[in-house]
Every structure is written in structure tokens, then in C-alpha cells.
Design an enzyme around this catalytic site. Structure first.
Site, short mmCIF file in Angstrom:
data_model
loop_
_atom_site.label_atom_id
_atom_site.label_comp_id
_atom_site.label_asym_id
_atom_site.label_seq_id
_atom_site.Cartn_x
_atom_site.Cartn_y
_atom_site.Cartn_z
N ASP A 6 0.93 -10.83 10.26
CA ASP A 6 1.20 -9.70 9.39
C ASP A 6 1.53 -8.47 10.24
O ASP A 6 1.04 -8.33 11.37
CB ASP A 6 -0.02 -9.42 8.51
CG ASP A 6 0.32 -8.55 7.31
OD1 ASP A 6 1.51 -8.36 7.03
OD2 ASP A 6 -0.63 -8.06 6.65
N ARG A 55 0.69 -6.39 -6.60
CA ARG A 55 -0.66 -6.02 -6.14
C ARG A 55 -1.23 -4.88 -6.98
O ARG A 55 -2.40 -4.89 -7.37
CB ARG A 55 -0.62 -5.63 -4.67
CG ARG A 55 -2.00 -5.25 -4.10
CD ARG A 55 -1.88 -4.82 -2.66
NE ARG A 55 -1.40 -5.90 -1.81
CZ ARG A 55 -0.95 -5.73 -0.58
NH1 ARG A 55 -0.88 -4.53 -0.05
NH2 ARG A 55 -0.55 -6.78 0.14
#
Length: 370
Positions: free
Chosen positions: A133, A241
């Protein structure tokens, strides 16, 4: 004759007090709620068929999956880029489930030196996935260290120093590196070119978010009306999200203040308590617009000046506040700084100035020479 008193270091009632506390603790444990429902940990899609939105990306990944399975080889290296919360980590988990292989997760910021990445490389199983990430935060030395890994599945280790130095090539098992970044422009060209697939994730449409909210409400075992799902979708800034976060809060509000079912009125009341307006903007977003309009007369002004006035960091302004305002066209960037549009004035209920701020984009010199 005085009676001798023995001091033991505790009061006579300490034992009784301790017993009362133990009983109270036992009663509290008996009244504790049940452990969290494991369903709440599975809001992310588990298979490609469960992905809602990003269909073009999902279809290309399905082709890559099918080809890799038929060839009996690992997936090609994949780079996902896009704003936070759009599903980069979710796609990595889905590919891991589809292939049934091991998945290791790390971040670019945690790999400070070459030896930090070595365990992930040497322990990688055949066909496994290494997800990195924020890969744009890899130090240059680490980035260059993984070039031969991505191309030839080998690690070059230098032993010794000076004239006695020698390089040993350690072969690795073939595996897939999946990188995720919110700032693809910060990736070096050599690293970007070593990814065989480069997928950009776009913001979601309201209808896709409404479907995601409906599906996840069922996973959370809460009833939600279609109208309420659309209301939440319209205030989720195009980001799953955020949609899931809004859904969890409205679910809790419905349980605490109503009968547990979510309708439009409950959704509106819950979001009003969080100070989320009809455009999905929170208090900080509106403060940004208010500062730009009230203090800087609508602009143009720089991000540094706005950050100093709001007592926020420039990175917070650029990475968290501005992306959505720019996408919704409440703010535009000009060569001279940020400029509030007529839409921003109208959203805040303020009169639009006689000079439309957007005119500066068409004729920048008009402001200098009225």
C-alpha cells in the site's frame, strides 16, 4: 497498660471492599454485550462477481485471472491508483480469494531499508501475492532493490566491501506484487513500467453506492428502505469506504433512537447529528469554503494561506479537503490559487458577487485591470 496494635499496611475493610468490587466486576461481565458479529468484518466483497461498480476494471482483472489459471502462472504485477477508499485493498483481497493463494500486506512507509523487504520476498510462496500500500512512499534504495525481483524473480545481495565485494543472486519463487497508490504521479517511471497492468479506480456513481449500501445493510442485519439507501449514497462523496462509515453510524442511530429500521427521516436525522449536509460535506469542508469566501473574498489564494488561517497542515488541505470540493466544482485551481465558484456561494446560502468568480478563469487579467 496500652494494648499493642499491629499495623498490617491495609485497612480492616479492604478485604470486604475487594469482595464487593469482584462481585460488581462479575456482574458487569455477565451484562457485557455479545462479541462483535463476524459479519461486520466481511463488508468487503470476497469475489469478483460481488464487486459493484468499477466494472471495466473488474472485467480486465477477470481476463487476467482466467489466463493466469490456464497458463498455471502467477498473475502479472498490478498497480492500482486512485483516491482513498475506492477499493484498491479490496481488489487485492478479491484476487487473493479467487486464486486461493497466500496474501502478505505491507506499506511503502514501513519499508525503510532493503532488509525490511527481504522477509516478504524470501518467504513468498509460489503464486502468492504481496500487496504494498502507498507504494509511492518506498525509498529509492528499496525501489531499485525490487526491480530485479519484479523482472526476473531474483534478489541481488552484495557481500563484502571494496575490492572483496561480490554479488550473489538469490532466486525467488514466482509471485505477484500488487501496488496501491493515491499519488501515481510520485512513482518513478522505472517502477511504474515494471507493473504489467495499471488500473485507475474512479469515484462511484450514486446508483452503485446505493446498491453497496443495500447489500451491506443486509450483511449488518439492518433493514433499510431504498429511499434511505439513495440518501446515504448521495452523501457519501462517491466513495464506498465513506458509504460504509455513514451506514454504520445511521445503523447505530436507528438502534439507539428508533426501532432499528432505517428510513429517510432516520438517515437525515443521523447525518444531521454528524453535521453532514446534503452534498456529503462535513464541518471542515464548509469551514474551508467559508474561510475562502469570507477571509479571502472568494480567492484566488494559495493552499498555504488557507492552511495557516484554518490552523491545518497543507497536506490535510490538499489530500483530505480539496479533492471532493474540486470534483464537485465548488472550488477551482487557477495559476494564482484557489477560487470559490458560484456553486460554493449558493451552497452556503451566500449571495453570489456581481463579478462571477469563474470569470477569472476566462480572463485572468480582468481582475488586475478592471
Amino acid at each position: 497498660m496500652a494494648r499493642e496494635v499491629k499495623i498490617t499496611g491495609k485497612k480492616p475493610d479492604d478485604d470486604r471492599e475487594r469482595d464487593r468490587e469482584a462481585r460488581a466486576g462479575a456482574d458487569a461481565r455477565a451484562d457485557d454485550p455479545a462479541p462483535p458479529d463476524p459479519v461486520e468484518e466481511k463488508l468487503r466483497p470476497q469475489r469478483l462477481a460481488e464487486i459493484i461498480g468499477q466494472r471495466a476494471v473488474a472485467e480486465r482483472l477477470a481476463i487476467a485471472l482466467a489466463a493466469a489459471k490456464k497458463r498455471g502462472e502467477p498473475l502479472p504485477h498490478i498497480l492500482f491508483d486512485g483516491p482513498p477508499g475506492l477499493g484498491k485493498t479490496t481488489f487485492a483481497g478479491v484476487l487473493h480469494n479467487e486464486l486461493g493463494v497466500e496474501l502478505s500486506l505491507t506499506s511503502g512507509a514501513s519499508l525503510d531499508k532493503k532488509m525490511d523487504v527481504m522477509p516478504y520476498l524470501t518467504n513468498a510462496a509460489e503464486g502468492s501475492i504481496l500487496f504494498i500500500d502507498e507504494i509511492h512512499r518506498l525509498p529509492r534504495a528499496v525501489e531499485e532493490f525490487i526491480y530485479p525481483v519484479m523482472e526476473d524473480f531474483r534478489v541481488d545481495v552484495v557481500l563484502g566491501e571494496g575490492m572483496a565485494a561480490r554479488t550473489i543472486n538469490l532466486p525467488l519463487k514466482k509471485f505477484t506484487i500488487i501496488g496501491a497508490t493515491t499519488r501515481s504521479g510520485m512513482l518513478s517511471s522505472p517502477l511504474r513500467e515494471r507493473f504489467h497492468m495499471h488500473e485507475h479506480l474512479e469515484f462511484y456513481e450514486p446508483e452503485d453506492l446505493a446498491r453497496i449500501i443495500t447489500v451491506n445493510a443486509a450483511k449488518l442485519r439492518v433493514e433499510i428502505s431504498p429511499e434511505a439507501a439513495w440518501e446515504l449514497a448521495g452523501r457519501s462523496r462517491g466513495t464506498p469506504r465513506i458509504a460504509n462509515s455513514r451506514l454504520r453510524w445511521v445503523r447505530d442511530y436507528a438502534i439507539a433512537r428508533a426501532d432499528g429500521r432505517i428510513d429517510v427521516a432516520i438517515a437525515e436525522d443521523a447525518l444531521a447529528m454528524q453535521e453532514i449536509d446534503s452534498e456529503g460535506m462535513d464541518k471542515q469542508d464548509r469551514r474551508y469554503l467559508d474561510t475562502l469566501i469570507r477571509v479571502f473574498k472568494g480567492g484566488p489564494t494559495g493552499a498555504e494561506a488557507l492552511a495557516a488561517t484554518m490552523t491545518l497542515s497543507v497536506d490535510t488541505i490538499r489530500d483530505e479537503v480539496e479533492p471532493y470540493l474540486l470534483r464537485r466544482e465548488f472550488v477551482v485551481r487557477t495559476p494564482r490559487g484557489r477560487l470559490a465558484t458560484a456553486s460554493a456561494y449558493r451552497h452556503l446560502g451566500l449571495p453570489v458577487p456581481e463579478r462571477d468568480p469563474e470569470e477569472d478563469l476566462l480572463d485572468p487579467q480582468r481582475r488586475l485591470f478592471p
